[in-house]
Design a protein around this motif. Structure first.
Motif, mmCIF file in Angstrom:
data_model
loop_
_atom_site.group_PDB
_atom_site.id
_atom_site.type_symbol
_atom_site.label_atom_id
_atom_site.label_comp_id
_atom_site.label_asym_id
_atom_site.label_seq_id
_atom_site.Cartn_x
_atom_site.Cartn_y
_atom_site.Cartn_z
ATOM 1 N N SER A 190 9.418 11.737 16.036
ATOM 2 C CA SER A 190 8.991 10.779 14.912
ATOM 3 C C SER A 190 8.842 11.364 13.602
ATOM 4 C CB SER A 190 7.878 10.092 15.232
ATOM 5 O OG SER A 190 7.673 9.589 16.551
ATOM 6 N N SER A 205 11.245 4.683 10.438
ATOM 7 C CA SER A 205 10.811 3.492 11.198
ATOM 8 C C SER A 205 9.497 2.873 10.542
ATOM 9 C CB SER A 205 10.475 3.820 12.597
ATOM 10 O OG SER A 205 9.436 4.654 12.854
ATOM 11 N N PRO A 206 9.195 1.806 10.404
ATOM 12 C CA PRO A 206 8.062 1.191 9.891
ATOM 13 C C PRO A 206 6.679 2.019 10.733
ATOM 14 C CG PRO A 206 9.576 -0.670 10.201
ATOM 15 C CD PRO A 206 10.212 0.663 10.754
ATOM 16 N N ALA A 207 6.790 2.077 11.622
ATOM 17 C CA ALA A 207 5.568 2.444 12.774
ATOM 18 C C ALA A 207 5.188 4.144 12.142
ATOM 19 C CB ALA A 207 5.594 2.480 13.851
ATOM 20 N N THR A 208 6.235 4.951 12.045
ATOM 21 C CA THR A 208 6.065 6.153 11.595
ATOM 22 C C THR A 208 5.782 6.227 10.246
ATOM 23 O OG1 THR A 208 7.919 6.998 13.070
ATOM 24 C CG2 THR A 208 7.287 8.513 11.159
ATOM 25 N N GLN A 209 6.102 5.448 9.094
ATOM 26 C CA GLN A 209 6.013 5.546 7.783
ATOM 27 C C GLN A 209 4.433 4.868 7.616
ATOM 28 O OE1 GLN A 209 7.440 6.454 4.867
ATOM 29 N NE2 GLN A 209 8.641 7.863 6.564
ATOM 30 N N LYS A 210 4.138 4.013 8.528
ATOM 31 C CA LYS A 210 2.830 3.538 8.354
ATOM 32 C C LYS A 210 1.711 4.512 8.614
ATOM 33 C CE LYS A 210 -0.517 0.272 8.384
ATOM 34 N NZ LYS A 210 -1.291 0.367 7.128
ATOM 35 N N ARG A 211 1.934 5.244 9.693
ATOM 36 C CA ARG A 211 0.908 6.426 9.911
ATOM 37 C C ARG A 211 1.076 7.376 8.883
ATOM 38 N NH1 ARG A 211 0.151 7.092 16.328
ATOM 39 N NH2 ARG A 211 -0.121 4.845 16.677
ATOM 40 N N ARG A 255 13.969 7.990 13.156
ATOM 41 C CA ARG A 255 12.730 7.866 13.486
ATOM 42 C C ARG A 255 11.549 7.790 12.240
ATOM 43 N NH1 ARG A 255 11.573 9.239 19.090
ATOM 44 N NH2 ARG A 255 9.415 8.168 18.663
ATOM 45 N N GLY A 258 -4.042 3.333 14.975
ATOM 46 C CA GLY A 258 -3.595 2.228 14.143
ATOM 47 C C GLY A 258 -4.409 1.697 13.367
ATOM 48 N N LEU A 302 1.751 10.779 17.027
ATOM 49 C CA LEU A 302 3.299 10.603 17.210
ATOM 50 C C LEU A 302 4.022 11.663 17.857
ATOM 51 C CD1 LEU A 302 4.115 9.242 13.609
ATOM 52 C CD2 LEU A 302 3.671 7.827 15.812
ATOM 53 N N ASP A 331 -1.058 6.235 5.956
ATOM 54 C CA ASP A 331 -2.037 6.092 6.077
ATOM 55 C C ASP A 331 -2.656 7.364 5.854
ATOM 56 O OD1 ASP A 331 -2.091 3.312 6.347
ATOM 57 O OD2 ASP A 331 -2.391 3.452 8.547
#
Length: 120
Positions: free
Chosen positions: A42, A51-57, A48, A102, A38, A60
């Motif tokens: 982010s 955000s769902p994308a940042t939190q997902k990574r 940022r 991802g 990222l 993980d």
């Protein structure tokens, strides 16, 4: 100890804190962003980070490192594994490579299979 690592990373509301993660792993936010694939924004800007994308990574990576701590012996060794250990099941990509793409869930399934005595 491993459960404490995971629990410490997640704040109220269930969000993973980049500040806590970078502090525990003794890395800068820039290094954390790179480990996640990222931009620095982010993991630095509140809008940022949420955000769902940042939190997902973030989630993980934290969950993968958390699962590896018992085998690696420490948080820092588990993070080194995350960044550098080639995984045969994924064409020798690292867990870091997989999270960048991802595919963190695939790594978590792989680690579960290994913990149950499966083969790489």
């Amino acid at each position: 100890m491993a459960t404490a690592f995971l629990a410490d990373m997640v704040g109220q509301g269930g969000a993973v804190s980049p500040d806590v993660v970078s502090g525990r792993l003794r890395i800068t936010k820039t290094e954390l962003a790179h480990a996640l694939g990222l931009s620095r924004d982010s993991v630095s800007k509140a809008s940022r980070v949420a955000s769902p994308a940042t939190q997902k990574r973030l989630r993980d990576m934290v969950e993968i490192v958390n699962r590896v701590i018992p085998w690696a012996g420490s948080e820092l060794a588990a993070f080194a594994w995350y960044r550098s250990q080639p995984l045969p099941s994924f064409g020798d990509q690292t867990a870091e490579d997989m999270v960048h793409a991802g595919r963190g869930e695939a790594v978590k399934r792989y680690l579960s299979r290994m913990a149950e005595g499966g083969f790489a």
